[in-house]
Design a protein around this motif. Structure first.
Motif, PDB file in Angstrom:
ATOM      1  N   ILE A 136     102.241  70.599  33.840  1.00  0.00           N
ATOM      2  CA  ILE A 136     102.348  71.289  32.558  1.00  0.00           C
ATOM      3  C   ILE A 136     102.767  70.263  31.516  1.00  0.00           C
ATOM      4  CG2 ILE A 136     103.549  73.073  31.245  1.00  0.00           C
ATOM      5  CD1 ILE A 136     104.063  74.505  33.927  1.00  0.00           C
ATOM      6  N   ILE A 137     102.015  70.159  30.426  1.00  0.00           N
ATOM      7  CA  ILE A 137     102.325  69.177  29.388  1.00  0.00           C
ATOM      8  C   ILE A 137     102.687  69.900  28.091  1.00  0.00           C
ATOM      9  CG2 ILE A 137     101.442  67.275  27.973  1.00  0.00           C
ATOM     10  CD1 ILE A 137      99.605  66.517  30.276  1.00  0.00           C
ATOM     11  N   GLY A 138     103.846  69.569  27.567  1.00  0.00           N
ATOM     12  CA  GLY A 138     104.227  70.014  26.230  1.00  0.00           C
ATOM     13  C   GLY A 138     103.999  68.862  25.273  1.00  0.00           C
ATOM     14  N   SER A 139     103.186  69.051  24.267  1.00  0.00           N
ATOM     15  CA  SER A 139     102.781  67.956  23.386  1.00  0.00           C
ATOM     16  C   SER A 139     103.551  67.973  22.065  1.00  0.00           C
ATOM     17  CB  SER A 139     101.276  68.049  23.096  1.00  0.00           C
ATOM     18  OG  SER A 139     100.909  67.146  22.081  1.00  0.00           O
ATOM     19  N   VAL A 140     104.302  66.895  21.809  1.00  0.00           N
ATOM     20  CA  VAL A 140     104.987  66.757  20.529  1.00  0.00           C
ATOM     21  C   VAL A 140     103.971  66.600  19.402  1.00  0.00           C
ATOM     22  CG1 VAL A 140     106.491  65.241  19.174  1.00  0.00           C
ATOM     23  CG2 VAL A 140     107.109  65.825  21.524  1.00  0.00           C
ATOM     24  N   GLN A 141     102.881  65.885  19.658  1.00  0.00           N
ATOM     25  CA  GLN A 141     101.855  65.713  18.628  1.00  0.00           C
ATOM     26  C   GLN A 141     101.276  67.061  18.209  1.00  0.00           C
ATOM     27  OE1 GLN A 141     100.901  62.704  17.014  1.00  0.00           O
ATOM     28  NE2 GLN A 141     100.089  64.312  15.695  1.00  0.00           N
ATOM     29  N   GLU A 142     101.066  67.945  19.177  1.00  0.00           N
ATOM     30  CA  GLU A 142     100.587  69.298  18.847  1.00  0.00           C
ATOM     31  C   GLU A 142     101.609  70.036  17.993  1.00  0.00           C
ATOM     32  OE1 GLU A 142      99.265  72.072  21.860  1.00  0.00           O
ATOM     33  OE2 GLU A 142      97.874  70.593  22.656  1.00  0.00           O
ATOM     34  N   SER A 199     105.039  71.657  53.797  1.00  0.00           N
ATOM     35  CA  SER A 199     104.331  72.262  52.671  1.00  0.00           C
ATOM     36  C   SER A 199     104.399  71.313  51.476  1.00  0.00           C
ATOM     37  CB  SER A 199     104.967  73.591  52.291  1.00  0.00           C
ATOM     38  OG  SER A 199     104.891  74.506  53.368  1.00  0.00           O
ATOM     39  N   LYS A 200     103.532  71.507  50.515  1.00  0.00           N
ATOM     40  CA  LYS A 200     103.615  70.695  49.303  1.00  0.00           C
ATOM     41  C   LYS A 200     104.709  71.252  48.394  1.00  0.00           C
ATOM     42  CE  LYS A 200     100.288  72.856  46.152  1.00  0.00           C
ATOM     43  NZ  LYS A 200      99.118  72.605  45.272  1.00  0.00           N
ATOM     44  N   ILE A 201     105.084  70.494  47.403  1.00  0.00           N
ATOM     45  CA  ILE A 201     106.115  70.930  46.452  1.00  0.00           C
ATOM     46  C   ILE A 201     105.663  72.247  45.818  1.00  0.00           C
ATOM     47  CG2 ILE A 201     107.350  70.349  44.330  1.00  0.00           C
ATOM     48  CD1 ILE A 201     106.909  67.379  45.060  1.00  0.00           C
ATOM     49  N   PRO A 202     106.497  73.298  45.878  1.00  0.00           N
ATOM     50  CA  PRO A 202     106.033  74.634  45.475  1.00  0.00           C
ATOM     51  C   PRO A 202     106.105  74.941  43.987  1.00  0.00           C
ATOM     52  CG  PRO A 202     108.242  74.788  46.360  1.00  0.00           C
ATOM     53  CD  PRO A 202     107.838  73.343  46.482  1.00  0.00           C
ATOM     54  N   PHE A 203     106.495  73.961  43.172  1.00  0.00           N
ATOM     55  CA  PHE A 203     106.526  74.228  41.733  1.00  0.00           C
ATOM     56  C   PHE A 203     105.922  73.058  40.966  1.00  0.00           C
ATOM     57  CE2 PHE A 203     110.356  71.924  42.564  1.00  0.00           C
ATOM     58  CZ  PHE A 203     111.107  72.679  43.460  1.00  0.00           C
ATOM     59  N   PRO A 204     105.498  73.311  39.728  1.00  0.00           N
ATOM     60  CA  PRO A 204     104.807  72.284  38.936  1.00  0.00           C
ATOM     61  C   PRO A 204     105.769  71.215  38.405  1.00  0.00           C
ATOM     62  CG  PRO A 204     104.406  74.509  38.063  1.00  0.00           C
ATOM     63  CD  PRO A 204     105.552  74.601  39.012  1.00  0.00           C
ATOM     64  N   LEU A 205     105.168  70.125  37.932  1.00  0.00           N
ATOM     65  CA  LEU A 205     105.884  69.162  37.115  1.00  0.00           C
ATOM     66  C   LEU A 205     105.633  69.513  35.655  1.00  0.00           C
ATOM     67  CD1 LEU A 205     105.080  65.716  38.828  1.00  0.00           C
ATOM     68  CD2 LEU A 205     106.808  67.417  39.443  1.00  0.00           C
ATOM     69  N   MET A 206     106.645  69.326  34.816  1.00  0.00           N
ATOM     70  CA  MET A 206     106.487  69.547  33.377  1.00  0.00           C
ATOM     71  C   MET A 206     106.849  68.262  32.642  1.00  0.00           C
ATOM     72  SD  MET A 206     108.423  72.163  30.722  1.00  0.00           S
ATOM     73  CE  MET A 206     107.474  73.629  31.116  1.00  0.00           C
ATOM     74  N   HIS A 207     105.932  67.779  31.829  1.00  0.00           N
ATOM     75  CA  HIS A 207     106.181  66.560  31.050  1.00  0.00           C
ATOM     76  C   HIS A 207     106.116  66.895  29.567  1.00  0.00           C
ATOM     77  CE1 HIS A 207     104.820  62.366  29.544  1.00  0.00           C
ATOM     78  NE2 HIS A 207     106.129  62.446  29.585  1.00  0.00           N
ATOM     79  N   ILE A 208     107.172  66.535  28.833  1.00  0.00           N
ATOM     80  CA  ILE A 208     107.149  66.678  27.383  1.00  0.00           C
ATOM     81  C   ILE A 208     106.639  65.352  26.821  1.00  0.00           C
ATOM     82  CG2 ILE A 208     108.472  67.220  25.315  1.00  0.00           C
ATOM     83  CD1 ILE A 208     108.127  69.509  27.401  1.00  0.00           C
ATOM     84  N   ASP A 209     105.405  65.360  26.413  1.00  0.00           N
ATOM     85  CA  ASP A 209     104.687  64.149  26.001  1.00  0.00           C
ATOM     86  C   ASP A 209     104.870  63.932  24.497  1.00  0.00           C
ATOM     87  OD1 ASP A 209     102.943  62.093  25.500  1.00  0.00           O
ATOM     88  OD2 ASP A 209     101.173  63.090  26.331  1.00  0.00           O
ATOM     89  N   THR A 210     105.571  62.872  24.141  1.00  0.00           N
ATOM     90  CA  THR A 210     105.821  62.593  22.728  1.00  0.00           C
ATOM     91  C   THR A 210     104.611  61.961  22.045  1.00  0.00           C
ATOM     92  OG1 THR A 210     106.681  60.380  23.136  1.00  0.00           O
ATOM     93  CG2 THR A 210     108.261  62.203  23.210  1.00  0.00           C
ATOM     94  N   GLY A 211     103.674  61.442  22.839  1.00  0.00           N
ATOM     95  CA  GLY A 211     102.555  60.712  22.254  1.00  0.00           C
ATOM     96  C   GLY A 211     102.872  59.253  22.019  1.00  0.00           C
ATOM     97  N   HIS A 212     104.138  58.869  22.245  1.00  0.00           N
ATOM     98  CA  HIS A 212     104.573  57.484  22.089  1.00  0.00           C
ATOM     99  C   HIS A 212     105.078  56.917  23.418  1.00  0.00           C
ATOM    100  CE1 HIS A 212     105.355  57.772  17.437  1.00  0.00           C
ATOM    101  NE2 HIS A 212     104.094  57.900  17.769  1.00  0.00           N
ATOM    102  N   ASN A 213     104.445  57.335  24.488  1.00  0.00           N
ATOM    103  CA  ASN A 213     104.851  56.877  25.807  1.00  0.00           C
ATOM    104  C   ASN A 213     104.272  55.502  26.126  1.00  0.00           C
ATOM    105  OD1 ASN A 213     106.116  59.456  27.063  1.00  0.00           O
ATOM    106  ND2 ASN A 213     104.174  60.163  26.206  1.00  0.00           N
ATOM    107  N   PHE A 214     104.889  54.822  27.078  1.00  0.00           N
ATOM    108  CA  PHE A 214     104.286  53.622  27.643  1.00  0.00           C
ATOM    109  C   PHE A 214     102.999  54.033  28.363  1.00  0.00           C
ATOM    110  CE2 PHE A 214     108.712  52.273  27.376  1.00  0.00           C
ATOM    111  CZ  PHE A 214     108.638  50.915  27.072  1.00  0.00           C
TER     112      PHE A 214
END
Length: 301
Positions: free
Chosen positions: A88-94, A54-69
């Motif tokens: 799922i993306i959590g945006s620091v810029q937001e 089966s595929k991975i049964p849960f999402p990935l969550m990235h806290i995006d600072t907006g200053h990533n490589f």
């Protein structure tokens, strides 16, 4: 000797996969905290093995600072598309735009602490009850205090003395309404284990980990990459140097090391001879001796 070494990696893999499956058994809405760094990539690989076919049964969550490589963001998006996962993306810029947090100013300004509020908001907004992280006990002394299952209160805070005992392989995921857990399946791994496992499994990683030429400045004992987000001072000289990164964070705080290691074999050899922790080139960890623990108490990672 080779047989013992192989069995050692197999044992670490088996332990991590067991913890992953325990998460799926005990929690309703878990995620993998994904930064695009080697540890979160190994976590994702382990999750793929844990639930195959089966595929991975849960999402990935990235806290995006907006200053990533930029290389990190591209790697993240390619991986999510290839594995057909929810991101799922959590945006620091937001968070800055919405005045949830205030951006730091000055030469050594960082968005690292701003991730705390953004992460806690993302956990609450998405009703996450467990966030799986790539923390390892050898990285930093505050992380050595963690359990595999690390309880967080209803404010998202971590208190070392309130961590639950873990006898044998029994993990206690019981919690009250509003609380959540962070789980660290690779707690017993070292940086060397990570690299040997990546080499053995032939896991794809961002090009940033391999030696390459890059424009950098020397600041606080590290080679900091030049970017649009970096406040370069008049006395700082831009130099083109062959470096690689041992750990990936914000582009403004992640220092590179001079290196010729452009293959996995060379990286393994180089890491085996190093005596400084991989986070020694992270500017955010140099702010004080308790910088990591202070952030963890507030809900970071």
């Amino acid at each position: 000797m080779a047989k013992f070494f192989l069995n050692y990696l197999d044992e670490l893999e088996s332990e991590a996969i067991f913890v992953m499956r325990e998460v799926w058994a005990q929690f309703q809405n878990p995620v993998i905290l994904f930064s695009g760094g080697k540890d979160s990539i190994v976590l994702t690989h382990l999750a793929k093995k844990a639930f195959y076919p089966s595929k991975i049964p849960f999402p990935l969550m990235h806290i995006d600072t907006g200053h990533n490589f930029p290389e990190t963001i591209k790697f993240r998006d390619d991986l999510v598309n290839n594995l057909k996962l929810q991101l799922i993306i959590g945006s620091v810029q937001e968070a800055i735009d919405n005045k949830r947090v205030v951006e730091e100013k000055g030469k050594n300004a960082s968005r690292n602490t701003l991730q705390i509020t953004t992460l806690l908001d993302a956990i609450e907004d998405n009703q996450i009850d467990c966030a799986i992280g790539g923390g390892r006990r050898d990285e930093e002394k505050a992380r050595a205090k963690e359990r595999f299952f690390s309880h967080r209160d209803d404010f998202g805070q971590w208190t070392p003395k309130n961590q639950r005992p873990e006898l044998w392989n029994l993990y206690n995921g019981k919690m009250n309404q509003g609380e959540n857990f962070r789980v660290f399946p690779i707690s017993n791994w070292t940086e060397m284990d990570i690299w040997n496992y990546i080499k053995r499994e032939n896991i794809e990683i961002p090009s940033l980990y391999f030696a390459h030429n890059r424009d950098v400045i020397y600041r606080n004992g590290s080679w900091i990459p030049v970017s649009e987000h970096l406040n370069i001072q008049e006395n700082e000289e831009i130099i083109n140097k062959k470096i690689r990164f041992r750990t990936l964070g914000d582009i403004t705080i992640t220092g590179g090391v001079e290196s010729d290691a452009d293959t996995l074999e060379k990286i393994v050899k180089e890491v085996s001879a190093m005596r400084e922790t991989e986070r020694g080139n992270r500017a955010d960890d140099k702010r004080s001796e308790s910088a990591m623990e202070d952030r963890k108490r507030q809900g970071y990672f």
